[in-house]
Design a protein around this motif. Structure first.
Motif, PDB file in Angstrom:
ATOM      1  N   SER A  69      -3.410   4.617   8.726  1.00 13.54           N
ATOM      2  CA  SER A  69      -2.225   4.274   7.939  1.00 13.54           C
ATOM      3  C   SER A  69      -1.628   2.992   8.510  1.00 13.54           C
ATOM      4  O   SER A  69      -1.928   2.596   9.642  1.00 13.54           O
ATOM      5  CB  SER A  69      -1.195   5.401   8.004  1.00 13.54           C
ATOM      6  N   GLU A  72       0.109   3.824  11.698  1.00  9.67           N
ATOM      7  CA  GLU A  72      -0.801   4.006  12.833  1.00  9.67           C
ATOM      8  C   GLU A  72      -1.285   2.661  13.359  1.00  9.67           C
ATOM      9  O   GLU A  72      -1.373   2.455  14.573  1.00  9.67           O
ATOM     10  CB  GLU A  72      -2.002   4.868  12.419  1.00  9.67           C
ATOM     11  N   ARG A  99      -7.021  -1.050   0.809  1.00 11.97           N
ATOM     12  CA  ARG A  99      -5.957  -0.045   0.917  1.00 11.97           C
ATOM     13  C   ARG A  99      -6.234   1.034  -0.119  1.00 11.97           C
ATOM     14  O   ARG A  99      -6.632   0.724  -1.237  1.00 11.97           O
ATOM     15  CB  ARG A  99      -4.600  -0.657   0.590  1.00 11.97           C
ATOM     16  N   HIS A 102      -2.938   7.280   0.874  1.00 14.81           N
ATOM     17  CA  HIS A 102      -3.137   8.104   2.073  1.00 14.81           C
ATOM     18  C   HIS A 102      -3.436   9.533   1.611  1.00 14.81           C
ATOM     19  O   HIS A 102      -2.780  10.045   0.710  1.00 14.81           O
ATOM     20  CB  HIS A 102      -1.880   8.060   2.950  1.00 14.81           C
ATOM     21  N   SER A 104      -2.789  12.441   2.861  1.00 16.96           N
ATOM     22  CA  SER A 104      -1.792  13.494   3.059  1.00 16.96           C
ATOM     23  C   SER A 104      -0.341  13.008   2.985  1.00 16.96           C
ATOM     24  O   SER A 104       0.564  13.799   3.161  1.00 16.96           O
ATOM     25  CB  SER A 104      -2.023  14.176   4.419  1.00 16.96           C
ATOM     26  N   ASP A 105      -0.140  11.718   2.713  1.00 12.19           N
ATOM     27  CA  ASP A 105       1.220  11.178   2.635  1.00 12.19           C
ATOM     28  C   ASP A 105       1.309  10.244   1.433  1.00 12.19           C
ATOM     29  O   ASP A 105       0.793   9.121   1.473  1.00 12.19           O
ATOM     30  CB  ASP A 105       1.564  10.436   3.929  1.00 12.19           C
ATOM     31  N   ALA A 108       2.393   6.552   1.889  1.00 10.36           N
ATOM     32  CA  ALA A 108       1.666   5.656   2.802  1.00 10.36           C
ATOM     33  C   ALA A 108       0.319   5.235   2.220  1.00 10.36           C
ATOM     34  O   ALA A 108      -0.195   5.846   1.281  1.00 10.36           O
ATOM     35  CB  ALA A 108       1.453   6.349   4.137  1.00 10.36           C
ATOM     36  N   TYR A 109      -0.204   4.172   2.807  1.00 11.51           N
ATOM     37  CA  TYR A 109      -1.548   3.694   2.471  1.00 11.51           C
ATOM     38  C   TYR A 109      -2.471   3.927   3.654  1.00 11.51           C
ATOM     39  O   TYR A 109      -2.060   3.871   4.799  1.00 11.51           O
ATOM     40  CB  TYR A 109      -1.538   2.188   2.188  1.00 11.51           C
ATOM     41  N   GLN A 110      -3.728   4.166   3.335  1.00 11.43           N
ATOM     42  CA  GLN A 110      -4.779   4.246   4.327  1.00 11.43           C
ATOM     43  C   GLN A 110      -5.554   2.934   4.229  1.00 11.43           C
ATOM     44  O   GLN A 110      -5.936   2.527   3.131  1.00 11.43           O
ATOM     45  CB  GLN A 110      -5.689   5.440   4.013  1.00 11.43           C
ATOM     46  N   ARG A 112      -8.861   0.632   5.346  1.00 10.93           N
ATOM     47  CA  ARG A 112     -10.236   0.726   5.856  1.00 10.93           C
ATOM     48  C   ARG A 112     -10.898  -0.642   5.794  1.00 10.93           C
ATOM     49  O   ARG A 112     -10.571  -1.447   4.918  1.00 10.93           O
ATOM     50  CB  ARG A 112     -11.068   1.662   4.983  1.00 10.93           C
TER      51      ARG A 112
END
Length: 175
Positions: A69, A72, A99, A102, A104-105, A108-110, A112
């Motif tokens: 994220s 993180e 992007r 996310h 589980s949120d 938010a963005y994950q 990679r």
């Protein structure tokens, strides 16, 4: 034959003999770290047209194939969320990161690495490792092992120290 590098005036050179040994060590470590970092910054710019923060962000993502994220990334890089957003925006526009929502949120963005980002980072990382080996070539293998062990001891000691001391006159209460 080894190249002799002329002495450069820095904060460390202003330390006097009567200063505490710990201060001398701190300033020597800081001077060496700064010099190594400056060489790496310049080489990344010249060789790859990139910056150390971009390289660091890509290194974090390379270690986490599922991505991280933005929060993180910010915590791992010890920079503000705004700094991470700016770097991610640039890398995304170049097709090196992506992007996604996310898992589980929803807020938010994950982030990679893309396949192209992973290839580019690994090429840079291999060259970067060679630079680091070169920069530390002034020490024998035994000296490198010794310094690594000493720094591990220091790191362990520092882990037990509060980052924010209690104000003078106030004692930290036992929990």
């Amino acid at each position: 034959m080894a190249t002799v590098i002329p002495a450069v005036a820095d904060v460390e050179s202003r330390v006097l003999d009567d200063h505490h040994q710990a201060l001398k060590i701190w300033l020597r470590m800081l001077a060496c770290t700064t010099r190594v970092e400056n060489v790496i910054r310049q080489r990344l710019r010249n060789e790859f047209g990139t910056t150390l923060p971009r390289f660091d962000l890509m290194a974090q993502l390379d270690r986490e194939p599922d991505g991280l994220s933005m929060g993180e990334l910010s915590a791992r890089m010890m920079v503000t969320g705004g700094n991470v957003t700016g770097i991610v925006d640039q890398l995304e526009s170049e097709g090196l990161v992506q992007r996604a929502a996310h898992p589980s949120d929803r807020r938010a963005y994950q982030v990679r690495l893309t396949a192209a980002g992973r290839r580019q980072f690994r090429r840079m990382a291999a060259v970067h490792e060679g630079w680091i080996v070169e920069l530390f070539d002034g020490w024998s293998p035994a000296q490198k092992t010794q310094v690594h062990g000493l720094l591990a001891t220091l790191k362990q000691h520092l882990a037990g120290i509060d980052t924010v001391p209690a104000p003078k006159g106030k004692r930290k209460e036992a929990a």
